[in-house]
Design a protein around this motif. Sequence first.
Motif, mmCIF file in Angstrom:
data_model
loop_
_atom_site.group_PDB
_atom_site.id
_atom_site.type_symbol
_atom_site.label_atom_id
_atom_site.label_comp_id
_atom_site.label_asym_id
_atom_site.label_seq_id
_atom_site.Cartn_x
_atom_site.Cartn_y
_atom_site.Cartn_z
ATOM 1 N N VAL A 109 -6.602 52.796 -23.038
ATOM 2 C CA VAL A 109 -6.347 51.612 -23.857
ATOM 3 C C VAL A 109 -7.544 50.673 -23.802
ATOM 4 O O VAL A 109 -8.049 50.347 -22.724
ATOM 5 C CB VAL A 109 -5.085 50.863 -23.380
ATOM 6 C CG1 VAL A 109 -4.862 49.609 -24.227
ATOM 7 C CG2 VAL A 109 -3.863 51.769 -23.451
ATOM 8 N N LEU A 110 -7.995 50.243 -24.970
ATOM 9 C CA LEU A 110 -9.029 49.219 -25.087
ATOM 10 C C LEU A 110 -8.471 48.091 -25.946
ATOM 11 O O LEU A 110 -7.834 48.343 -26.963
ATOM 12 C CB LEU A 110 -10.296 49.782 -25.742
ATOM 13 C CG LEU A 110 -11.036 50.896 -24.992
ATOM 14 C CD1 LEU A 110 -12.211 51.401 -25.829
ATOM 15 C CD2 LEU A 110 -11.525 50.403 -23.643
ATOM 16 N N ALA A 111 -8.687 46.844 -25.534
ATOM 17 C CA ALA A 111 -8.178 45.706 -26.285
ATOM 18 C C ALA A 111 -9.032 44.483 -25.982
ATOM 19 O O ALA A 111 -9.864 44.489 -25.070
ATOM 20 C CB ALA A 111 -6.714 45.429 -25.956
ATOM 21 N N GLU A 112 -8.793 43.421 -26.754
ATOM 22 C CA GLU A 112 -9.588 42.213 -26.626
ATOM 23 C C GLU A 112 -9.223 41.395 -25.396
ATOM 24 O O GLU A 112 -10.021 40.576 -24.931
ATOM 25 C CB GLU A 112 -9.415 41.342 -27.879
ATOM 26 C CG GLU A 112 -9.919 41.995 -29.151
ATOM 27 C CD GLU A 112 -9.596 41.171 -30.388
ATOM 28 O OE1 GLU A 112 -10.546 40.714 -31.042
ATOM 29 O OE2 GLU A 112 -8.409 40.975 -30.690
ATOM 30 N N SER A 141 5.351 54.959 -19.882
ATOM 31 C CA SER A 141 6.773 55.307 -19.867
ATOM 32 C C SER A 141 7.073 56.564 -20.667
ATOM 33 O O SER A 141 8.199 57.070 -20.631
ATOM 34 C CB SER A 141 7.600 54.145 -20.425
ATOM 35 O OG SER A 141 7.348 53.963 -21.817
ATOM 36 N N ARG A 142 6.091 57.085 -21.381
ATOM 37 C CA ARG A 142 6.308 58.264 -22.217
ATOM 38 C C ARG A 142 5.873 59.510 -21.463
ATOM 39 O O ARG A 142 4.736 59.613 -21.004
ATOM 40 C CB ARG A 142 5.507 58.151 -23.520
ATOM 41 C CG ARG A 142 5.594 56.787 -24.193
ATOM 42 C CD ARG A 142 6.996 56.394 -24.581
ATOM 43 N NE ARG A 142 7.543 57.249 -25.611
ATOM 44 C CZ ARG A 142 8.583 56.923 -26.382
ATOM 45 N NH1 ARG A 142 9.180 55.745 -26.212
ATOM 46 N NH2 ARG A 142 9.037 57.753 -27.293
ATOM 47 N N GLU A 143 6.767 60.480 -21.354
ATOM 48 C CA GLU A 143 6.479 61.660 -20.542
ATOM 49 C C GLU A 143 5.402 62.555 -21.160
ATOM 50 O O GLU A 143 4.778 63.362 -20.463
ATOM 51 C CB GLU A 143 7.756 62.474 -20.348
ATOM 52 C CG GLU A 143 8.380 63.002 -21.626
ATOM 53 C CD GLU A 143 9.653 63.785 -21.373
ATOM 54 O OE1 GLU A 143 10.102 64.466 -22.300
ATOM 55 O OE2 GLU A 143 10.172 63.715 -20.243
ATOM 56 N N GLU A 144 5.157 62.390 -22.477
ATOM 57 C CA GLU A 144 4.129 63.212 -23.119
ATOM 58 C C GLU A 144 2.717 62.739 -22.812
ATOM 59 O O GLU A 144 1.747 63.439 -23.076
ATOM 60 C CB GLU A 144 4.299 63.182 -24.653
ATOM 61 C CG GLU A 144 5.686 63.509 -25.151
ATOM 62 C CD GLU A 144 6.485 62.242 -25.449
ATOM 63 O OE1 GLU A 144 6.438 61.315 -24.600
ATOM 64 O OE2 GLU A 144 7.142 62.181 -26.503
ATOM 65 N N LEU A 145 2.597 61.522 -22.232
ATOM 66 C CA LEU A 145 1.288 60.896 -22.080
ATOM 67 C C LEU A 145 0.932 60.627 -20.627
ATOM 68 O O LEU A 145 1.799 60.429 -19.783
ATOM 69 C CB LEU A 145 1.253 59.567 -22.859
ATOM 70 C CG LEU A 145 1.690 59.605 -24.323
ATOM 71 C CD1 LEU A 145 1.666 58.204 -24.904
ATOM 72 C CD2 LEU A 145 0.806 60.538 -25.130
ATOM 73 N N PHE A 146 -0.361 60.605 -20.371
ATOM 74 C CA PHE A 146 -0.901 60.157 -19.087
ATOM 75 C C PHE A 146 -1.954 59.104 -19.385
ATOM 76 O O PHE A 146 -2.889 59.363 -20.149
ATOM 77 C CB PHE A 146 -1.532 61.317 -18.320
ATOM 78 C CG PHE A 146 -2.314 60.875 -17.109
ATOM 79 C CD1 PHE A 146 -1.662 60.494 -15.943
ATOM 80 C CD2 PHE A 146 -3.704 60.812 -17.151
ATOM 81 C CE1 PHE A 146 -2.388 60.066 -14.833
ATOM 82 C CE2 PHE A 146 -4.428 60.388 -16.046
ATOM 83 C CZ PHE A 146 -3.763 60.014 -14.887
ATOM 84 N N VAL A 147 -1.795 57.905 -18.825
ATOM 85 C CA VAL A 147 -2.741 56.827 -19.082
ATOM 86 C C VAL A 147 -3.944 56.979 -18.155
ATOM 87 O O VAL A 147 -3.822 56.863 -16.932
ATOM 88 C CB VAL A 147 -2.076 55.453 -18.898
ATOM 89 C CG1 VAL A 147 -3.109 54.338 -19.096
ATOM 90 C CG2 VAL A 147 -0.926 55.277 -19.898
ATOM 91 N N ALA A 148 -5.092 57.245 -18.764
ATOM 92 C CA ALA A 148 -6.323 57.436 -17.999
ATOM 93 C C ALA A 148 -7.002 56.083 -17.770
ATOM 94 O O ALA A 148 -7.083 55.268 -18.684
ATOM 95 C CB ALA A 148 -7.266 58.375 -18.748
ATOM 96 N N PRO A 149 -7.488 55.830 -16.566
ATOM 97 C CA PRO A 149 -8.142 54.550 -16.282
ATOM 98 C C PRO A 149 -9.510 54.412 -16.932
ATOM 99 O O PRO A 149 -9.996 53.304 -17.153
ATOM 100 C CB PRO A 149 -8.258 54.552 -14.753
ATOM 101 C CG PRO A 149 -8.265 56.004 -14.374
ATOM 102 C CD PRO A 149 -7.382 56.682 -15.369
ATOM 103 N N ASN A 150 -10.123 55.540 -17.263
ATOM 104 C CA ASN A 150 -11.478 55.540 -17.823
ATOM 105 C C ASN A 150 -11.470 56.184 -19.211
ATOM 106 O O ASN A 150 -11.026 57.323 -19.357
ATOM 107 C CB ASN A 150 -12.413 56.322 -16.896
ATOM 108 C CG ASN A 150 -13.862 56.246 -17.336
ATOM 109 O OD1 ASN A 150 -14.171 55.850 -18.460
ATOM 110 N ND2 ASN A 150 -14.761 56.622 -16.447
ATOM 111 N N PRO A 151 -11.934 55.478 -20.253
ATOM 112 C CA PRO A 151 -11.951 56.063 -21.602
ATOM 113 C C PRO A 151 -12.673 57.399 -21.672
ATOM 114 O O PRO A 151 -12.330 58.253 -22.494
ATOM 115 C CB PRO A 151 -12.673 54.995 -22.434
ATOM 116 C CG PRO A 151 -12.401 53.714 -21.712
ATOM 117 C CD PRO A 151 -12.408 54.078 -20.249
ATOM 118 N N ALA A 152 -13.667 57.596 -20.825
ATOM 119 C CA ALA A 152 -14.417 58.848 -20.851
ATOM 120 C C ALA A 152 -13.559 60.040 -20.468
ATOM 121 O O ALA A 152 -13.900 61.190 -20.763
ATOM 122 C CB ALA A 152 -15.623 58.747 -19.915
#
Length: 205
Positions: A8-11, A25-36
């Motif tokens: 996620v990138l935001a202002e 909260s979505r089981e299909e996704l993993f939130v990565a700490p680094n955009p790379a």
Amino acid sequence: MDRVRVAVLAEDPITVAGLASCLKSREELFVAPNPAEADVIVFAADRVNAKVLAELRLSAQQVSAPRVLVTNEFNPADVLSAVESRVVAVLPRTSATGSRLTNSVVAAAKGAGTMPPDLLGELLKQVDHLQREVLTPRGLNASGLTNREVDVLRLMADGMDTAEIAQKLCYSERTVKNVIYGVTSRLNLRNRPHAVAYAMRAGAI
């Protein structure tokens, strides 16, 4: 099934935290700490202006993953610039529910994209201008596409992902990716929605 890695990138940090919490909260996704490390990037901005477009361009130069843009205000005249910065989906912030956001991220990871009808129409007009003013003077024919490229782009326009296109045409997934890379590189098209829009405007699909 492997989860889609999303960053996620935001202002502002509050928006980042809110979207990250929703996506976690979505089981299909993993939130990565680094955009790379991400397969898809969710980019959120209250309104898309010159500063945000510059940030999108810089971000795309650093990480080539497709982007899902969440915003309150978007000038249709900027849609080509957004697509050239790897934006494959645009969601109005007021209707970006968890399910819609997740579906857009998963679709982006598979090579698909979603644009509101008004933005898609404007994109087609801008690609038409690109073709008439930039591509045609270079001596290219009406579409500049091979039969194989047309077949792949037609199925892409129908919403199929890379694996589905490969199965339908009896190609390997690597072959499909090479076809897409070939047409986008040769015609200076930045990503899949851009290529589909070009083929539609050229009358090839």
